[in-house]
Design a protein around this motif. Structure first.
Motif, PDB file in Angstrom:
ATOM      1  N   UNK A 335       0.728  -1.430   8.754  1.00  9.93           N
ATOM      2  CA  UNK A 335       0.059  -2.439   7.672  1.00  9.93           C
ATOM      3  C   UNK A 335       0.079  -3.710   8.207  1.00  9.93           C
ATOM      4  N   UNK A 336       0.954  -4.106   9.348  1.00 10.80           N
ATOM      5  CA  UNK A 336       1.321  -4.806   9.991  1.00 10.80           C
ATOM      6  C   UNK A 336       0.154  -5.620  11.070  1.00 10.80           C
ATOM      7  N   UNK A 337       0.114  -4.577  11.902  1.00 13.22           N
ATOM      8  CA  UNK A 337      -1.643  -4.821  12.508  1.00 13.22           C
ATOM      9  C   UNK A 337      -2.995  -5.303  12.501  1.00 13.22           C
ATOM     10  N   UNK A 338      -2.548  -4.188  10.730  1.00 10.33           N
ATOM     11  CA  UNK A 338      -4.164  -4.520  10.166  1.00 10.33           C
ATOM     12  C   UNK A 338      -4.288  -5.747   9.771  1.00 10.33           C
ATOM     13  N   UNK A 371       2.135 -19.599   4.620  1.00  8.93           N
ATOM     14  CA  UNK A 371       3.204 -18.950   4.294  1.00  8.93           C
ATOM     15  C   UNK A 371       2.498 -17.686   3.934  1.00  8.93           C
ATOM     16  N   UNK A 372       1.441 -17.693   3.699  1.00  5.08           N
ATOM     17  CA  UNK A 372       1.089 -16.386   3.110  1.00  5.08           C
ATOM     18  C   UNK A 372       0.987 -15.207   4.509  1.00  5.08           C
ATOM     19  N   UNK A 373       0.926 -16.362   5.428  1.00  5.17           N
ATOM     20  CA  UNK A 373       0.367 -15.288   6.873  1.00  5.17           C
ATOM     21  C   UNK A 373       1.790 -14.931   7.500  1.00  5.17           C
ATOM     22  N   UNK A 374       3.113 -16.053   7.109  1.00  4.96           N
ATOM     23  CA  UNK A 374       4.287 -15.896   7.737  1.00  4.96           C
ATOM     24  C   UNK A 374       4.758 -14.563   7.204  1.00  4.96           C
ATOM     25  N   UNK A 375       3.939 -13.524   6.592  1.00  6.54           N
ATOM     26  CA  UNK A 375       4.917 -11.993   5.748  1.00  6.54           C
ATOM     27  C   UNK A 375       4.704 -11.443   7.301  1.00  6.54           C
ATOM     28  N   UNK A 466       1.571  -7.528   0.298  1.00  9.93           N
ATOM     29  CA  UNK A 466       2.761  -6.870  -0.435  1.00  9.93           C
ATOM     30  C   UNK A 466       3.127  -5.679   0.000  1.00  9.93           C
ATOM     31  N   UNK A 467       2.506  -4.937   0.182  1.00 10.95           N
ATOM     32  CA  UNK A 467       3.363  -3.833   0.284  1.00 10.95           C
ATOM     33  C   UNK A 467       4.307  -4.158   1.953  1.00 10.95           C
ATOM     34  N   UNK A 468       3.837  -4.538   2.985  1.00 12.00           N
ATOM     35  CA  UNK A 468       5.148  -4.858   4.036  1.00 12.00           C
ATOM     36  C   UNK A 468       6.491  -5.234   3.812  1.00 12.00           C
ATOM     37  N   UNK A 469       6.302  -5.531   2.441  1.00 15.28           N
ATOM     38  CA  UNK A 469       7.465  -6.569   1.681  1.00 15.28           C
ATOM     39  C   UNK A 469       8.203  -4.949   1.088  1.00 15.28           C
ATOM     40  N   UNK A 470       6.794  -4.339   0.167  1.00 15.90           N
ATOM     41  CA  UNK A 470       7.799  -3.206  -0.354  1.00 15.90           C
ATOM     42  C   UNK A 470       8.171  -1.842   0.585  1.00 15.90           C
ATOM     43  N   UNK A 471       8.262  -2.570   1.644  1.00 17.57           N
ATOM     44  CA  UNK A 471       8.512  -1.411   3.515  1.00 17.57           C
ATOM     45  C   UNK A 471       9.564  -1.846   3.703  1.00 17.57           C
ATOM     46  N   UNK A 472       9.305  -3.687   4.067  1.00 13.98           N
ATOM     47  CA  UNK A 472      11.182  -3.401   4.256  1.00 13.98           C
ATOM     48  C   UNK A 472      11.788  -3.806   2.891  1.00 13.98           C
ATOM     49  N   UNK A 473      11.845  -4.415   1.903  1.00  9.50           N
ATOM     50  CA  UNK A 473      13.127  -3.860   1.331  1.00  9.50           C
ATOM     51  C   UNK A 473      13.288  -3.656   0.624  1.00  9.50           C
ATOM     52  N   UNK A 474      12.480  -1.967   0.339  1.00 10.03           N
ATOM     53  CA  UNK A 474      12.363  -0.726  -0.112  1.00 10.03           C
ATOM     54  C   UNK A 474      12.246   0.566   1.133  1.00 10.03           C
ATOM     55  N   UNK A 475      13.079   0.057   2.084  1.00 15.74           N
ATOM     56  CA  UNK A 475      13.575   0.744   2.992  1.00 15.74           C
ATOM     57  C   UNK A 475      13.584   2.098   2.927  1.00 15.74           C
ATOM     58  N   UNK A 476      14.865   2.527   2.138  1.00 12.55           N
ATOM     59  CA  UNK A 476      15.464   3.648   1.732  1.00 12.55           C
ATOM     60  C   UNK A 476      14.074   4.374   1.475  1.00 12.55           C
ATOM     61  N   UNK A 477      13.536   4.067   0.865  1.00 14.31           N
ATOM     62  CA  UNK A 477      12.534   5.038  -0.167  1.00 14.31           C
ATOM     63  C   UNK A 477      11.522   5.297   1.260  1.00 14.31           C
ATOM     64  N   UNK A 478      11.761   4.267   2.165  1.00 12.74           N
ATOM     65  CA  UNK A 478      10.368   4.661   3.651  1.00 12.74           C
ATOM     66  C   UNK A 478      11.246   5.723   4.198  1.00 12.74           C
TER      67      UNK A 478
END
Length: 505
Positions: A335-338, A371-375, A466-478
């Motif tokens: 996700x991040x490299x794409x 700020x979008x690119x920060x993510x 948003x997918x990256x943020x989900x992976x980070x903040x919902x890390x328990x699911x991943x």
């Protein structure tokens, strides 16, 4: 028909590629078909992963030939997850391509080839036959070579020659390894090979065969010292092409390594040590390469190499925690490299330059976009609680448990270098006062694009952010997903039974 669910992503990508050929000169129609088809593909991929999660490993025998004699397609949790990640990245890049790739290149057959590439990626993840895996790899090489050369610029052709030469060498080694494996076992079905290889008496020949697969897949995964083709080629095509390459192409090699060395070959001390040495050297060489570069896309290319080392380290330690960490990192990295290569494309549209020494003022001129690119940038570093942080914890924990302290040191070194590189890039590209370069005549600057084109370029960056943020903040699911994948890989009896007993059901 639900029994055939796992081949729907293959059939859809093939259908899209064929349909797009009939709209060869109508770029607007191509864009609509590609984005719509990619959205449908994402829905199918979500459905497939949910079905596999609830019902276990699914198989389809092509032509109703019983395993192990026919071609088998298999969807376990690992392959279904990668099909979903391919669909997510494919949708994002499809939209980004619509806004960023110029019409003359689109008229060279960009979108049909793009969907043939996605077909090859899905096929590689879903095949249960080792020779069929080779066939899908060839589809990937051919389509990616075409995408590299669309436009015919000198830098593209030079990069494509290096890319094609090394990858063809990898294919020759891979095919040789398959021939030796077939000679040893008389089988090509990966589930069947799990038992057949274990029964071979000549363990030295098995070990040599395993090393051949390691070299063949290692070139495709761009591990040390086989990575030189990647930074020589990934910065040459349009950013949309670099995005799908940086996100997915090397990960096919990583997937193949993980699949083969958890299913077919048992890692002995020699192979474990070889993998760990390769991982450490990949982490170091990729990190050092990123430090000395000034071209944004070359920086990201070397970081692709560097971070492959995390996944190889997880495979080399071969514990459930380590494999889960490698899989988690694989999910995050795709996700991040794409996203990062798409970010580099937008920066180029803003400033008409990839050299960080000649960039600047982006935060002052475009604060919201910055700020979008920060993510993706800070997710790549692994700043808590973003997505890159959690898999590193698993890998460091696995290194501590297995007393691989050099691996831990390498992971920390690569992490600090990534932080240094990203901070340097942020300071040079976003914070500092940039050079006032002359405007290029007829260059399609971001401000000159239509509103639709701007949305097509920025929306996928938002989506993957948003997918990256989900992976980070919902890390328990991943982590739960990665742990289940690691368990299935190390205890592969369900996979074997699903393939070999499917004809009896």
């Amino acid at each position: 028909m639900i029994e055939q669910l796992l081949i729907y992503p293959l059939l859809l990508q093939m259908a899209l590629a064929i349909i797009l050929m009939f709209a060869w000169n109508n770029t607007s129609t191509q864009k609509f078909i590609s984005i719509s088809g990619s959205t449908l593909n994402l829905a199918l991929a979500v459905w497939l992963l949910m079905y596999v999660w609830q019902n276990g490993t699914q198989t389809v025998q092509a032509g109703n030939w019983e395993a192990p004699f026919g071609i088998t397609f298999v969807a376990d949790t690992f392959s279904a997850t990668l099909v979903l990640l391919t669909a997510i990245a494919g949708l994002a890049v499809s939209s980004f391509s619509s806004g960023s790739v110029i019409p003359p290149r689109l008229k060279f057959g960009y979108f049909p080839i793009f969907h043939f590439l996605l077909l090859g990626l899905n096929g590689a993840f879903l095949t249960g036959d080792i020779f069929n895996l080779y066939v899908w790899f060839e589809i990937i090489i051919i389509t990616s070579f075409v995408l590299l050369t669309i436009g015919g610029e000198k830098a593209q052709l030079e990069g494509a020659v290096k890319y094609f030469t090394l990858n063809i060498l990898a294919s020759v080694i891979f095919l040789t390894a398959i021939a030796v494996l077939y000679g040893l076992t008389g089988s090509l079905n990966m589930a069947d090979l799990a038992a057949q290889v274990a029964a071979v008496e000549n363990r030295t020949l098995v070990q040599v065969n395993a090393l051949l697969f390691l070299v063949g897949f290692g070139i495709k995964a761009a591990v040390f010292p086989l990575y030189f083709w990647l930074p020589a080629s990934y910065h040459t095509p349009p950013s949309a092409v670099s995005s799908i390459f940086g996100g997915l192409l090397t990960k096919v090699g990583v997937y193949a390594l993980i699949r083969v060395f958890t299913l077919i070959f048992e890692l002995d001390n020699l192979l474990e040590n070889v993998l760990l040495v390769i991982a450490v050297l990949t982490l170091f060489s990729g990190a050092i390469g990123a430090i000395v570069q000034n071209n944004i896309r070359k920086i990201f290319s070397y970081l692709v190499i560097c971070h492959i080392g995390y996944m190889i380290a997880g495979l080399g330690m071969m514990t459930e925690v380590a494999i889960a960490g490698a899989v988690f990192y694989l999910i995050h990295d795709i996700i991040v490299k794409t996203n990062l290569f798409m970010v580099s494309g937008v920066i180029y549209k803003l400033k008409a330059n990839h050299n960080i020494k000649k960039l600047g003022d982006i935060y002052a001129d475009f604060p919201k976009m910055s700020l979008l690119f920060v993510i993706p940038l800070f997710s790549l570093v692994g700043i808590p609680p973003l997505s890159g942080f959690w898999p590193k914890l698993s890998l460091i924990g696995a290194g501590w448990d297995t007393e691989n302290y050099v691996v831990i040191g390498s992971i920390l070194f690569a992490s600090f270098v990534t932080l240094f590189v990203i901070v340097k890039l942020w300071g040079e590209v976003f914070w500092k006062n940039g050079e006032k370069l002359p405007e290029l005549r007829n260059f399609p600057y971001f401000k000159t694009l239509t509103s639709v084109q701007k949305v097509q370029m920025v929306a996928p960056i938002v989506f993957l952010g948003l997918v990256s943020l989900y992976i980070g903040f919902a890390a328990e699911n991943i982590q739960q997903l990665a742990s289940r994948i690691a368990f299935e890989l190390l205890d592969n009896q369900e996979y074997i039974d699903a393939v070999l007993n499917s004809a009896k059901k």
